[in-house]
Design a protein around this motif. Sequence first.
Motif, PDB file in Angstrom:
ATOM      1  N   ALA A 134       0.707  -1.260  -0.026  1.00 38.07           N
ATOM      2  CA  ALA A 134       0.110  -0.063  -0.072  1.00 38.07           C
ATOM      3  C   ALA A 134       0.774   1.344   0.097  1.00 38.07           C
ATOM      4  CB  ALA A 134      -1.054   0.040   1.184  1.00 38.07           C
ATOM      5  N   ARG A 135       0.185   2.306  -0.421  1.00 44.98           N
ATOM      6  CA  ARG A 135       0.852   3.713  -0.179  1.00 44.98           C
ATOM      7  C   ARG A 135      -0.236   4.733   0.274  1.00 44.98           C
ATOM      8  NH1 ARG A 135      -1.346   6.912  -3.797  1.00 44.98           N
ATOM      9  NH2 ARG A 135      -2.181   6.385  -5.825  1.00 44.98           N
ATOM     10  N   MET A 136       0.468   5.577   1.190  1.00 46.43           N
ATOM     11  CA  MET A 136      -0.408   6.660   1.683  1.00 46.43           C
ATOM     12  C   MET A 136       0.338   7.937   1.512  1.00 46.43           C
ATOM     13  SD  MET A 136      -2.306   6.446   4.942  1.00 46.43           S
ATOM     14  CE  MET A 136      -3.927   6.075   4.373  1.00 46.43           C
ATOM     15  N   LEU A 238       4.434   7.630   1.470  1.00 47.72           N
ATOM     16  CA  LEU A 238       4.969   6.504   2.218  1.00 47.72           C
ATOM     17  C   LEU A 238       4.467   5.035   1.876  1.00 47.72           C
ATOM     18  CD1 LEU A 238       5.518   8.736   4.258  1.00 47.72           C
ATOM     19  CD2 LEU A 238       4.905   6.881   6.075  1.00 47.72           C
ATOM     20  N   ARG A 239       5.476   4.261   1.263  1.00 45.65           N
ATOM     21  CA  ARG A 239       4.855   2.885   0.852  1.00 45.65           C
ATOM     22  C   ARG A 239       5.299   1.701   1.982  1.00 45.65           C
ATOM     23  NH1 ARG A 239       3.887   2.770  -4.326  1.00 45.65           N
ATOM     24  NH2 ARG A 239       4.681   4.484  -5.715  1.00 45.65           N
ATOM     25  N   ILE A 240       4.331   0.997   2.103  1.00 43.03           N
ATOM     26  CA  ILE A 240       4.224  -0.078   3.310  1.00 43.03           C
ATOM     27  C   ILE A 240       4.005  -1.515   2.632  1.00 43.03           C
ATOM     28  CG2 ILE A 240       3.560   1.553   5.252  1.00 43.03           C
ATOM     29  CD1 ILE A 240       0.785   0.028   5.265  1.00 43.03           C
ATOM     30  N   ARG A 241       4.568  -2.193   3.380  1.00 43.65           N
ATOM     31  CA  ARG A 241       4.213  -3.619   3.069  1.00 43.65           C
ATOM     32  C   ARG A 241       3.684  -4.541   4.420  1.00 43.65           C
ATOM     33  NH1 ARG A 241       9.454  -5.551   0.948  1.00 43.65           N
ATOM     34  NH2 ARG A 241       8.765  -4.479  -0.972  1.00 43.65           N
ATOM     35  N   ILE A 242       2.629  -5.387   4.207  1.00 42.49           N
ATOM     36  CA  ILE A 242       2.277  -6.072   5.247  1.00 42.49           C
ATOM     37  C   ILE A 242       2.922  -7.428   5.267  1.00 42.49           C
ATOM     38  CG2 ILE A 242       0.328  -6.912   6.353  1.00 42.49           C
ATOM     39  CD1 ILE A 242       0.155  -3.808   6.263  1.00 42.49           C
TER      40      ILE A 242
END
Length: 244
Positions: A134-136, A238-242
């Motif tokens: 995801a990105r926010m 911000l790019r995140i990975r779960i």
Amino acid sequence: MGHDHAGRTERLDLADATLREWEATVLDVDDDGIVLDRSAFYPGGGGQPPDHGVLLWGGVQTRIVGTRRGEDLRLVPHDDDPLPVAGTPVRGAIEDDRRTALMRTHSGLHLLSGVVFRDFGALVTGGNMEPFEARMDFNLPQVPEGFKDAVAAACAVEVAADRAIEVSTLPRAQAFKIPDIIRTATNLLPPELEVVRIVDIVGLDTQADGGTHVASTRQIGGIEVVKVENKGKGFRRLRIRITP
Ligand SMILES: [Zn+2]
């Protein structure tokens, strides 16, 4: 037709995000897709993509690969699959791996936005997600030294705290007394909306939201902050990975 309907379809996913199988009747079929009387398919929205799954009927299956929203919520069938006619009783089933991944990812984004607002005062300007990625986007004029690691550490603390994630609906006037709702949703919600669905990470983040979420922050799993991108003019992505 209340807030729990999309056109003629009762939205079972709004009441129970854990529901994966149910009985329904086909109301209508055309080139745009299939309309059911009851459906747990998340139709997409708020950055969360639509569910995939199947309809089982008469000894065959129709794979569902997306949704279309018009006056009705239409389930988009796979091109190669047979179509039920109106009146057919069907058994619906959501692809669990994808939906559960999206619930964890969506809740992860809310946790992230809560942390970044609380610790850095930055407001969310956009976001998007795929399963586990995801990105926010945030309005953050300066990126402080150590920002990425500080956000990752704060996210880990909030996951470990196992905060409850509660979904409720409130009359519009009452919802708009919650400071967080004013912050996130004032300009986003159509004025004709009489009730507002609220997703609350208790003690961290409260948002008006139509998505599906896990029940507590530990169920999100790990939140890895992959990257902080500078898109110019206070615009940070911000790019995140779960992770499991
Ligand atoms: Zn959301």
